[in-house]
Design an enzyme around this catalytic site. Structure first.
Site, PDB file in Angstrom:
ATOM      1  N   GLY A  46      71.763  -2.863 -12.858  1.00  0.00           N
ATOM      2  CA  GLY A  46      73.178  -3.018 -12.553  1.00  0.00           C
ATOM      3  C   GLY A  46      73.775  -1.681 -12.150  1.00  0.00           C
ATOM      4  N   GLN A  51      80.336   4.478 -11.335  1.00  0.00           N
ATOM      5  CA  GLN A  51      79.176   5.384 -11.352  1.00  0.00           C
ATOM      6  C   GLN A  51      78.946   6.084 -10.018  1.00  0.00           C
ATOM      7  OE1 GLN A  51      76.686   2.119 -13.218  1.00  0.00           O
ATOM      8  NE2 GLN A  51      75.684   3.925 -14.071  1.00  0.00           N
ATOM      9  N   CYS A  92      71.033   3.927 -19.147  1.00  0.00           N
ATOM     10  CA  CYS A  92      72.084   3.973 -18.122  1.00  0.00           C
ATOM     11  C   CYS A  92      71.658   4.940 -17.030  1.00  0.00           C
ATOM     12  CB  CYS A  92      73.398   4.433 -18.750  1.00  0.00           C
ATOM     13  SG  CYS A  92      74.772   4.492 -17.583  1.00  0.00           S
ATOM     14  N   LEU A  93      71.868   4.537 -15.779  1.00  0.00           N
ATOM     15  CA  LEU A  93      71.508   5.413 -14.658  1.00  0.00           C
ATOM     16  C   LEU A  93      72.319   6.709 -14.680  1.00  0.00           C
ATOM     17  CD1 LEU A  93      71.191   2.752 -11.793  1.00  0.00           C
ATOM     18  CD2 LEU A  93      69.333   3.883 -13.049  1.00  0.00           C
ATOM     19  N   HIS A 134      77.723  -4.017 -20.366  1.00  0.00           N
ATOM     20  CA  HIS A 134      77.517  -2.587 -20.100  1.00  0.00           C
ATOM     21  C   HIS A 134      78.312  -2.170 -18.853  1.00  0.00           C
ATOM     22  CE1 HIS A 134      74.663   1.013 -19.737  1.00  0.00           C
ATOM     23  NE2 HIS A 134      75.192   0.955 -18.529  1.00  0.00           N
ATOM     24  N   GLU A 135      78.257  -2.994 -17.796  1.00  0.00           N
ATOM     25  CA  GLU A 135      78.964  -2.651 -16.543  1.00  0.00           C
ATOM     26  C   GLU A 135      80.479  -2.776 -16.708  1.00  0.00           C
ATOM     27  OE1 GLU A 135      77.070  -1.216 -14.719  1.00  0.00           O
ATOM     28  OE2 GLU A 135      75.134  -2.135 -15.180  1.00  0.00           O
ATOM     29  N   HIS A 138      81.792   0.361 -18.061  1.00  0.00           N
ATOM     30  CA  HIS A 138      81.920   1.427 -17.055  1.00  0.00           C
ATOM     31  C   HIS A 138      83.272   1.337 -16.347  1.00  0.00           C
ATOM     32  CE1 HIS A 138      78.152   3.614 -16.982  1.00  0.00           C
ATOM     33  NE2 HIS A 138      77.415   2.523 -16.816  1.00  0.00           N
TER      34      HIS A 138
END
Ligand code: GNR
Ligand code: NI
Length: 174
Positions: A46, A51, A92-93, A134-135, A138
């Site tokens: 995702g 981000q 997480c990226l 999670h997204e 963000h």
């Protein structure tokens, strides 16, 4: 194919609260394409617009094993969460190489616009439900490490700053 730069924790821009997407138009479709390319290239499941330093309520997800189920959530709202929760390992990226347990609802229902500007309801469980939560965080400026203890979070912060510094040094050939 445009690849976008993913912000790295502790970049303060990751704590920006996203505003609604104003229009589902050609600009947005181009941004979605670039976000999918960036997510697949980074092998993530995702990616939130936050981000890539775009502070609009937009998420792309593909939590499928075969990486063939792209999902776009525009102006998403979680309309239901299951009372049952589970602690699962997250990454997480924006915090590469760090994995730790986070408690999330087992299942969620989310309403969002699709690329045609139509409102859709998605029911999710398992990895997809975790990823959606999670997204959504963000978009509110929240990174998963903020659920960890201050001690862990500070260690992660220090490690990330060193990692970013070392990468810059390597890139400069020093
Ligand atoms: O690629 C990702 N994997 C992942 C694994 C467990 C829980 C959440 C995630 S999301 C993450 C991609 C990312 O950072 N999205 O914001
Ligand atoms: Ni993330």
């Amino acid at each position: 194919m445009t690849l976008l730069t993913i912000l790295r924790y502790p970049d303060p821009r990751l704590h920006t609260v996203a505003k609604p997407v104003a229009a589902v138009d050609a600009r947005l479709r181009q941004l979605v394409d670039a976000m999918f390319a960036t997510m697949y290239e980074a092998a993530g499941i995702g990616l939130a617009a936050t981000q890539v330093d775009v502070h609009e309520r937009l998420i792309v997800i593909d939590a499928s094993d075969k990486r063939d189920q792209p999902m776009v959530l525009i102006n998403p709202e979680i309309i239901w969460v299951s009372p049952e929760t589970r602690i699962g390992e997250e990454g997480c990226l924006s915090v590469p190489g760090i994995y730790d347990g986070v408690e999330r609802s087992l299942a969620v229902k989310v309403q969002a616009l699709d690329l045609d500007g139509k409102r859709q309801t998605h029911e999710a469980e398992g990895m997809l439900a975790v990823c959606i939560q999670h997204e959504m965080d963000h978009l509110l400026g929240k990174v998963f490490v903020e659920y960890l203890s201050p001690l862990k979070r500070n260690r992660i912060k220090t490690k990330m700053i060193k990692q970013i510094k070392d990468e810059a040094r390597d890139a400069a050939g020093r």
